[in-house]
Write a protein that holds these residues in place. Structure first.
Motif, PDB file in Angstrom:
ATOM      1  N   PRO A 104     100.845  -4.055  70.527  1.00 36.49           N
ATOM      2  CA  PRO A 104     100.984  -5.202  70.427  1.00 36.49           C
ATOM      3  C   PRO A 104      99.284  -6.848  69.203  1.00 36.49           C
ATOM      4  O   PRO A 104     100.332  -7.269  68.577  1.00 36.49           O
ATOM      5  CB  PRO A 104     100.887  -6.145  72.566  1.00 36.49           C
ATOM      6  N   ILE A 105      98.661  -6.083  69.187  1.00 34.61           N
ATOM      7  CA  ILE A 105      97.958  -6.638  68.054  1.00 34.61           C
ATOM      8  C   ILE A 105      98.620  -7.042  66.650  1.00 34.61           C
ATOM      9  O   ILE A 105      98.436  -8.112  66.384  1.00 34.61           O
ATOM     10  CB  ILE A 105      96.582  -6.324  68.110  1.00 34.61           C
ATOM     11  N   THR A 106      98.484  -5.723  66.213  1.00 38.12           N
ATOM     12  CA  THR A 106      99.254  -5.672  64.764  1.00 38.12           C
ATOM     13  C   THR A 106     101.102  -5.906  64.843  1.00 38.12           C
ATOM     14  O   THR A 106     101.048  -7.371  63.516  1.00 38.12           O
ATOM     15  CB  THR A 106     100.191  -3.725  64.976  1.00 38.12           C
ATOM     16  N   LYS A 107     101.568  -6.568  65.668  1.00 37.25           N
ATOM     17  CA  LYS A 107     103.071  -7.271  66.109  1.00 37.25           C
ATOM     18  C   LYS A 107     102.475  -9.018  65.824  1.00 37.25           C
ATOM     19  O   LYS A 107     103.041  -9.364  65.097  1.00 37.25           O
ATOM     20  CB  LYS A 107     103.727  -6.942  67.220  1.00 37.25           C
ATOM     21  N   GLU A 108     100.995  -8.918  66.734  1.00 40.49           N
ATOM     22  CA  GLU A 108     100.824 -10.777  66.555  1.00 40.49           C
ATOM     23  C   GLU A 108     100.809 -10.846  65.202  1.00 40.49           C
ATOM     24  O   GLU A 108     100.835 -12.270  64.760  1.00 40.49           O
ATOM     25  CB  GLU A 108      99.267 -11.011  67.858  1.00 40.49           C
ATOM     26  N   PHE A 109      99.264  -9.728  63.834  1.00 42.45           N
ATOM     27  CA  PHE A 109      98.955 -10.098  62.481  1.00 42.45           C
ATOM     28  C   PHE A 109     100.815 -10.364  61.583  1.00 42.45           C
ATOM     29  O   PHE A 109     101.097 -10.878  61.104  1.00 42.45           O
ATOM     30  CB  PHE A 109      99.073  -9.382  62.164  1.00 42.45           C
ATOM     31  N   ILE A 110     101.319  -9.217  62.377  1.00 41.76           N
ATOM     32  CA  ILE A 110     102.542  -9.835  61.238  1.00 41.76           C
ATOM     33  C   ILE A 110     103.233 -11.008  61.561  1.00 41.76           C
ATOM     34  O   ILE A 110     103.410 -11.309  60.654  1.00 41.76           O
ATOM     35  CB  ILE A 110     103.304  -8.012  61.503  1.00 41.76           C
ATOM     36  N   SER A 111     103.445 -11.856  62.637  1.00 46.27           N
ATOM     37  CA  SER A 111     103.982 -12.919  63.130  1.00 46.27           C
ATOM     38  C   SER A 111     103.852 -13.623  62.789  1.00 46.27           C
ATOM     39  O   SER A 111     103.793 -14.124  62.056  1.00 46.27           O
ATOM     40  CB  SER A 111     104.543 -12.849  64.801  1.00 46.27           C
ATOM     41  N   VAL A 112     102.896 -13.795  62.767  1.00 47.51           N
ATOM     42  CA  VAL A 112     101.419 -14.786  62.051  1.00 47.51           C
ATOM     43  C   VAL A 112     101.979 -14.498  60.890  1.00 47.51           C
ATOM     44  O   VAL A 112     101.837 -16.185  60.181  1.00 47.51           O
ATOM     45  CB  VAL A 112     100.081 -14.712  62.344  1.00 47.51           C
ATOM     46  N   GLN A 113     102.020 -13.882  59.984  1.00 47.82           N
ATOM     47  CA  GLN A 113     101.913 -13.842  58.186  1.00 47.82           C
ATOM     48  C   GLN A 113     102.913 -14.378  57.917  1.00 47.82           C
ATOM     49  O   GLN A 113     103.051 -14.641  57.862  1.00 47.82           O
ATOM     50  CB  GLN A 113     101.762 -12.451  58.092  1.00 47.82           C
ATOM     51  N   MET A 114     104.037 -13.384  59.050  1.00 44.70           N
ATOM     52  CA  MET A 114     105.480 -13.928  58.793  1.00 44.70           C
ATOM     53  C   MET A 114     105.658 -15.720  58.363  1.00 44.70           C
ATOM     54  O   MET A 114     106.420 -16.498  57.849  1.00 44.70           O
ATOM     55  CB  MET A 114     106.700 -13.221  59.127  1.00 44.70           C
ATOM     56  N   SER A 115     105.418 -15.668  59.901  1.00 43.19           N
ATOM     57  CA  SER A 115     105.892 -17.872  60.342  1.00 43.19           C
ATOM     58  C   SER A 115     105.093 -18.279  59.365  1.00 43.19           C
ATOM     59  O   SER A 115     105.042 -19.655  58.074  1.00 43.19           O
ATOM     60  CB  SER A 115     104.386 -18.077  61.418  1.00 43.19           C
TER      61      SER A 115
END
Ligand code: ADP
Ligand code: MG
Lengths: 352, 217
Positions: free
Chosen positions: A235-246
């Motif tokens: 989940p933490i990795t997904k969170e980082f990626i989605s913040v970056q994509m956003s």
């Protein structure tokens, strides 16, 4: 090149012991740019400081270039540190010394004679493009220039390893890009092993070969950047990626809720990456022709990375689920990378 | 003002300057390293040695809490031992030096504490030894601050040296008391005060100028 095994670090604080690292294992190969990403307080700085023993681990072993750092006495450590350069978020330059003298600092520590010092400092000034600033003081420089001085200083003793603790976190996006490019350049020119600490996925994506995600003093996930980006497990990795994509989403979608399941009225956002030849391929025209879904272009950008055209585009696909599937299938056959961001709500039309 | 008065004034000024300069130099030789030790032996610092740091700080505080006039009298035996007499300008330098040491120590400590920890850390990461960090990082980085603080100490010493007149130390204070007060010569009192004011202004101006020149921040 760097091997951490079973690293634990417990800080003593007035309110009791604080466990900052809880059993870290890492292997960093020679010549690699290795990123470590985590939220504030995750233990990143502690971890990188254990590599050059600015912080002694409570338990575990640190091996750099075949030598066990944890078994060294202070004198041996000082010697070993000359092999490990470090740069910092707040640059940490001597305010009382010129750019030239800052870069010369590690050389004078070993009593090098001034002629040799000059012979080393001048090419470094050239490397970081600060030749005409040599006699200025840090207070006269911009943040990016200060970090260039930091980099030159770290390289002066010809280290094999460069440690970067949030080296771009105090810089604006353009400067960050330039500094990261410089680090990448140095990594290739000097075959330097680089460890990058950051809280921004952008940094990892721009220059790292491998990445470890750290959370509460443990490594949550680790692997090649591509692997972790395309297939995040934690989940933490997904969170980082989605913040970056956003961050790259058009303003109307930024911060909007992202769902992986179809939601009526929301477009499916897809990021397309074209590299080299495929940048010339008329993909969008083909997509529109071959699909019943509606296609809109939300973001587009073409860059050059070492003379290779590198384009990124975010498109929105709207339509029946079957049409969307078909559009995705068409894209998957093309010579490009696609990343499905998700069905994103746009907030400028929420009222209508 | 009569020529003999001018001569007296100049002689007194010379004595004051001599007392302050020599006491300042002697005290700096001990006081500056003392300030360095106060900082570097504290917790988490490059020469960490907490018990030693505590003892040092205790001694410094003890000496600083003694009023100068009492210190001067209390250490008369020591003064006699060091310079062979307890009266005169040379004798006055001993208590002035002893009073200035902890003062300088604390002031230097304050300046050194303002050197950002990150710079020390950077030096450590480059393999600098504690001595190299003191010499090449702490002292040059803190130098503008140290100069300003030492200026304050010098001005304090000018004041204290006037008190030294009480044990026949000579200098401007002595002149003001003997002629201005005891022999009731208000013009001598006034002249002395004016010379003291000018002296302090000159010291302060010189200190500020040097500190500003050194400051590259
Ligand atoms: N010198 C210290 N004394 C006590 N606790 C510390 C110290 N340094 C860091 N910590 C604690 O250790 C944890 C990890 O800190 P740090 O490595 O600085 O995290 P990051 O760099 O990822 O923000 C935090 O909970 C922090 O409060
Ligand atoms: Mg940190």
């Amino acid at each position: 090149m760097i091997e951490l095994s079973q690293i634990e670090k417990v800080y003593d604080s007035p309110s009791g012991p604080v466990p900052a690292l809880k059993g870290i294992n890492l292997r960093i190969e020679r010549g690699e740019i290795y990123g470590i990403i985590g939220l504030s307080g995750a233990g990143k700085s502690t971890l990188i400081r254990c590599i050059n023993m600015l912080e002694r681990p409570t338990k575990g072993k640190v091996i750099v270039d075949g030598k066990d750092m944890t078994a060294m006495n202070e004198r041996e450590l000082r010697q070993a540190r000359k092999n490990i350069g470090m740069i910092f978020q707040h640059f940490n330059l001597l305010s009382s010394a010129t750019v030239y003298d800052n870069i010369a600092f590690p050389l004078r520590l070993v009593h090098m004679d001034e002629k040799e010092v000059r012979a080393k400092v001048e090419p470094l000034l050239e490397l970081v493009s600060l030749k005409e600033k040599a006699q200025q003081y840090p207070s006269q420089l911009s943040g990016g220039q200060k970090q260039r001085v930091g980099i030159a200083r770290a390289l002066a003793s010809e280290p094999k390893v460069l440690l970067c603790d949030e080296a771009t976190s105090a810089l604006d996006p353009q400067t960050t890009k330039a500094i990261l490019e410089l680090i990448r350049d140095i990594n290739q020119k000097l075959a330097l092993t680089v460890v990058v600490i950051t809280h921004e996925m952008q940094v990892i994506r721009d220059i790292c070969d491998k990445v470890a995600v750290i959370e509460n003093g443990v490594i949550a996930e680790e692997g090649s950047v591509l692997e972790v980006f395309t297939n995040p497990r934690e989940p933490i990795t997904k969170e980082f990626i989605s913040v970056q994509m956003s961050n790259e989403l058009p303003a109307a979608f930024r911060g909007g809720e992202i769902s992986q399941e179809p939601v009526a009225g929301r477009p499916l956002l897809v990021r397309l990456t074209f590299i080299g030849e495929s940048a010339d391929d008329p993909v969008i025209a083909g997509l529109i022709k071959n699909s019943n879904a509606e296609i809109s272009i939300l973001f587009g950008n073409i860059d050059q990375i070492k003379n290779t055209p590198y384009g990124r585009m975010i498109i929105g696909i709207t339509g029946q689920p079957a049409d969307i599937e078909q559009a995705l299938a068409y894209l998957q056959q093309r010579d490009l990378r696609i990343e499905v961001i998700g069905y994103v709500a746009r907030h400028d039309r929420a009222a209508s | 003002m009569s020529p003999d008065m001018t001569a007296l004034l100049l002689k007194a000024l010379g004595e004051t300057v001599r007392m302050v300069v020599i006491a300042m130099l002697a005290a700096s030789v001990i006081g500056i390293p003392l300030g360095v030790l106060l900082v570097t032996t504290a917790r988490h610092q490059i020469l960490e040695c907490v018990p030693f740091n505590r003892i040092l700080a205790g001694v410094v505080n003890a000496v600083r809490s003694i009023p100068f006039i009492i210190l001067m009298v209390a250490i008369i035996p020591v003064t006699r031992l060091i310079v062979g007499t307890s009266i005169g300008t040379t004798a006055a330098m001993v208590p002035l030096t002893i009073a200035a040491i902890p003062f300088i120590g604390r002031q230097v400590e304050t300046s050194l504490r303002e050197v950002p920890e990150g710079i020390i850390e950077a030096a450590l990461s480059m393999g600098a030894s504690p001595l190299q960090i003191i010499w090449h990082v702490y002292l040059p980085e803190a130098m503008p601050g140290i100069i300003s603080q030492l200026t304050t100490v010098i001005i304090g010493l000018v004041g204290a040296s006037a008190m030294a007149g009480a044990i026949g130390g000579g200098g401007l204070g002595d002149l003001a008391i003997r002629y201005g007060y005891q022999r009731f010569r208000p013009e001598v009192m006034l002249a002395t005060v004016i010379v003291l004011i000018i002296l302090v202004q000159v010291v302060q101006f010189a200190g500020n100028t040097i500190a500003r020149r050194l400051n590259k921040k």
